[in-house]
Design an enzyme around this catalytic site. Structure first.
Site, short mmCIF file in Angstrom:
data_model
loop_
_atom_site.label_atom_id
_atom_site.label_comp_id
_atom_site.label_asym_id
_atom_site.label_seq_id
_atom_site.Cartn_x
_atom_site.Cartn_y
_atom_site.Cartn_z
N HIS A 1 40.56 53.00 11.22
CA HIS A 1 41.58 52.50 11.10
C HIS A 1 41.90 51.71 12.93
O HIS A 1 41.18 52.52 13.41
CB HIS A 1 42.23 53.79 11.19
CG HIS A 1 43.63 53.11 11.07
ND1 HIS A 1 44.91 53.24 12.10
CD2 HIS A 1 44.90 53.07 10.58
CE1 HIS A 1 46.34 52.63 12.11
NE2 HIS A 1 45.84 52.54 10.49
N HIS B 1 44.75 44.83 5.26
CA HIS B 1 46.39 45.74 5.65
C HIS B 1 46.36 46.46 4.16
O HIS B 1 45.61 46.96 4.18
CB HIS B 1 46.85 45.13 5.88
CG HIS B 1 48.13 45.64 7.08
ND1 HIS B 1 48.12 46.75 7.17
CD2 HIS B 1 49.09 44.97 7.06
CE1 HIS B 1 49.31 46.74 7.37
NE2 HIS B 1 50.23 45.80 7.22
N ASP C 1 44.75 54.56 2.59
CA ASP C 1 44.19 54.20 1.28
C ASP C 1 43.17 54.37 0.42
O ASP C 1 42.88 54.05 -0.77
CB ASP C 1 43.59 52.86 1.98
CG ASP C 1 44.80 52.27 2.15
OD1 ASP C 1 46.23 52.19 1.78
OD2 ASP C 1 45.25 50.87 3.07
N1 CMC Z 1 33.68 49.74 7.10
C1 CMC Z 1 32.17 49.13 7.29
N2 CMC Z 1 32.47 49.07 9.49
C2 CMC Z 1 33.17 49.84 9.36
C3 CMC Z 1 34.24 49.90 8.50
C4 CMC Z 1 34.25 49.86 8.07
N3 CMC Z 1 35.24 49.90 6.95
N4 CMC Z 1 35.92 49.35 9.83
C5 CMC Z 1 35.39 49.06 11.09
N5 CMC Z 1 33.31 49.19 10.99
C6 CMC Z 1 32.94 48.81 12.25
C7 CMC Z 1 32.96 47.38 12.76
O1 CMC Z 1 31.95 46.58 11.71
C8 CMC Z 1 32.57 47.46 13.75
O2 CMC Z 1 30.89 48.19 14.11
P1 CMC Z 1 30.34 47.23 15.46
O3 CMC Z 1 30.91 47.89 16.92
O4 CMC Z 1 28.46 47.20 15.60
O5 CMC Z 1 30.64 45.43 15.21
C9 CMC Z 1 33.13 49.01 14.71
O6 CMC Z 1 33.37 50.11 13.16
C10 CMC Z 1 34.53 48.54 15.36
O7 CMC Z 1 34.85 48.56 13.84
P2 CMC Z 1 36.51 46.46 14.43
O8 CMC Z 1 36.73 45.95 13.31
O9 CMC Z 1 36.52 46.28 15.59
O10 CMC Z 1 38.05 47.57 14.02
P3 CMC Z 1 39.35 47.33 13.85
O11 CMC Z 1 39.73 47.95 14.50
O12 CMC Z 1 39.37 45.90 14.15
O13 CMC Z 1 39.65 46.89 12.28
C11 CMC Z 1 40.43 48.39 10.21
C12 CMC Z 1 40.45 48.44 11.42
C13 CMC Z 1 41.51 49.01 9.20
C14 CMC Z 1 40.61 46.71 10.05
C15 CMC Z 1 38.83 47.97 9.35
O14 CMC Z 1 38.40 49.34 10.02
C16 CMC Z 1 38.86 47.78 8.55
O15 CMC Z 1 38.32 46.84 7.94
N6 CMC Z 1 38.74 49.05 7.57
C17 CMC Z 1 38.50 48.83 5.52
C18 CMC Z 1 39.46 48.13 5.32
C19 CMC Z 1 40.72 49.10 5.51
O16 CMC Z 1 40.74 50.38 4.85
N7 CMC Z 1 42.59 48.75 5.97
C20 CMC Z 1 43.22 49.82 5.19
C21 CMC Z 1 43.41 50.21 6.63
S1 CMC Z 1 44.31 51.39 7.17
C22 CMC Z 1 46.28 51.08 6.00
C23 CMC Z 1 46.77 50.16 7.17
O17 CMC Z 1 47.62 50.19 7.83
O18 CMC Z 1 46.68 48.82 6.58
#
Ligand code: CMC
Length: 422
Positions: free
Chosen positions: A301, A262, A357
């Site tokens: 995101h 986050h 971020d």
């Molecule tokens: N790097 C590599 N792969 C990723 C990433 C990433 N940053 N984000 C998502 N994926 C992949 C994930 O592994 C999954 O792949 P698969 O379908 O093969 O299993 C697919 O994309 C879908 O991801 P998810 O984890 O189901 O997506 P989510 O909606 O649960 O997660 C997130 C959203 C923001 C937690 C995630 O994208 C992430 O961990 N990003 C990096 C951390 C980050 O930058 N966070 C800040 C978010 S914006 C500020 C805020 O609002 O807090």
């Protein structure tokens, strides 16, 4: 076209027709089919837990609006304090309202001496600023014994004013403590962002805030002020739903924000860019991410599946800041990383784009903030969003104490076994 959905329970043949409005239907209709029916929705991917009129977000189109105003216009034309007023009150202030709001905020920036001398001084010398910030916010509530009176609108608004005014003071205090520097008192003649930078960096008389940097700080605050039902705001609502006081609820929301998925992501981005350290290592790092050995921090995101409009604004803001401070050496690595990822099938197919971020950390670093302060910088403006949501929740007649149900998957009843027989 009918704006209804009909759900049939194949176990009993019962059916229920529910109204769909703006793509939402009331799940309570399911209880008509079977009062014990539950929807299993880990991480609330398909659940609207509230109705809200504060922030509109269209993840497919990359749209973000506060109270109807596009984020691009606010970032270009408004100020953080004006945006704070808008989020909290629903409308932009008139000249008179803006003057009063500015005066009130700037005259509530001081914190009790005990907070500084006893509370903050009690931390270990290398305490993380975000841990200090979270606990200081919770502690602040103990100085205002009326803060629990949340249904008295005047009292609640007074606490909101106090929190908005004091979060920069607390944030700067955590930094000065970590650096072993004497605290700088708030200067009521300075605008919000400028006052914050002054409390952060002033040493004796030797500091003037560059107007371009103060503006960049203000824009960063505007962009982070609210983002509808993210993890921190949801925490705020859940805690406030028990009628906890605004300080406790804000501290809880800040704790949720501190995680690396986050608000902690901006800090993680800088660590990642340092680890990559050179553009020539970018491709190898991206392969590591694709193999699942790493995560591209600042990318992806839950809601934005096209682009994050805040990231677009920040990328431009980064160049404005670098004109004054000189280029952040990690910028080239970030640009290369963005280019490689945006052209790679792995990221394209998963709709992963830079989020807020990705560039904010580079700007924070250029402004002189240590990485440990980054999440605190996010928490300052987000306090406004959290409090706007708390106010909205308390007026919402449909809300009750948050209490989701679970899907129990543990063992069935069994008898206790004496220790010697185990
Ligand atoms: N790097 C590599 N792969 C990723 C990433 C990433 N940053 N984000 C998502 N994926 C992949 C994930 O592994 C999954 O792949 P698969 O379908 O093969 O299993 C697919 O994309 C879908 O991801 P998810 O984890 O189901 O997506 P989510 O909606 O649960 O997660 C997130 C959203 C923001 C937690 C995630 O994208 C992430 O961990 N990003 C990096 C951390 C980050 O930058 N966070 C800040 C978010 S914006 C500020 C805020 O609002 O807090």
């Amino acid at each position: 076209m009918a704006e209804t959905i009909t759900i049939i329970d194949d176990r009993t043949g019962k059916k229920v027709t529910v109204q769909v409005k703006d793509g939402v239907f009331a799940s309570s209709a399911l209880r008509e089919l079977d009062p014990n029916l539950r929807m299993y929705d880990p991480a609330f991917l398909s659940t609207a837990a509230c109705s809200s009129s504060i922030t509109y977000l269209d993840g497919e189109a990359g749209v973000l609006r506060y109270r109807g105003y596009p984020i691009e216009q606010l970032a270009e034309k408004s100020t953080f304090l004006e945006v704070a007023y808008l989020l909290l009150n629903g409308e932009l202030p008139t000249t008179q309202q803006a003057e009063k709001w500015k005066f009130d905020v700037t005259h509530h920036t001081m914190i009790h001496e005990n907070m500084r001398k006893r509370f903050v001084d009690g931390f270990h010398y290398d305490a993380h600023p975000m841990g200090m910030f979270i606990s200081a916010i919770a502690a602040l509530g103990t100085f205002y014994d009326d803060s629990k009176n949340i249904f008295d609108e005047d009292v609640l608004n007074k606490q909101i004013l106090r929190l908005v005014a004091k979060v920069p003071t607390i944030a700067a205090m955590t930094y000065r403590f970590s650096s072993g520097l004497p605290f700088v008192l708030p200067n009521n003649s300075m605008p919000y962002a400028q006052n914050f930078l002054n409390m952060m960096y002033r040493i004796g008389d030797d500091y003037t805030v560059h107007p371009a940097l103060a503006r960049a700080m203000d824009v960063l605050f505007i962009l982070h002020a609210d983002h509808e039902q993210n993890c921190g705001t949801t925490t705020m609502r859940v805690v406030a739903s028990s009628h906890a006081d605004p300080y406790s609820a804000t501290a809880a929301a800040a704790a949720a924000l501190s995680g690396p998925l986050h608000g902690g992501a901006n800090e993680a981005v800088i660590h990642m860019l340092h680890e990559i350290s050179d553009v020539k290592n970018v491709s190898a790092f991206v392969e590591q991410v694709k193999n699942g050995d790493d995560r591209l921090m600042g990318f992806g995101h839950r809601v934005y599946k096209n682009f994050d409009p805040r990231a677009t604004i920040l990328k431009k803001a980064a160049y404005d800041v670098f004109e004054v401070t000189g280029k952040n050496p990690l910028l080239d690595v970030a640009l290369k990383l963005e280019e490689v990822a945006l052209n790679d099938e792995y990221f394209i197919s998963r709709k992963l784009y830079p989020n807020v971020d990705f560039y904010s950390g580079l700007i924070y670093q250029a402004l002189g903030f240590p990485v440990e302060m980054f999440t605190v910088l996010f928490a300052i403006p987000r306090t406004v969003g959290w409090l706007a949501h708390m106010s909205e929740l308390l007026k919402d007649k449909e809300q009750k104490i948050s209490r989701p149900r679970q899907w129990y998957t543990g063992v069935d009843e069994r008898n206790y076994v004496e220790m010697k027989k185990r």
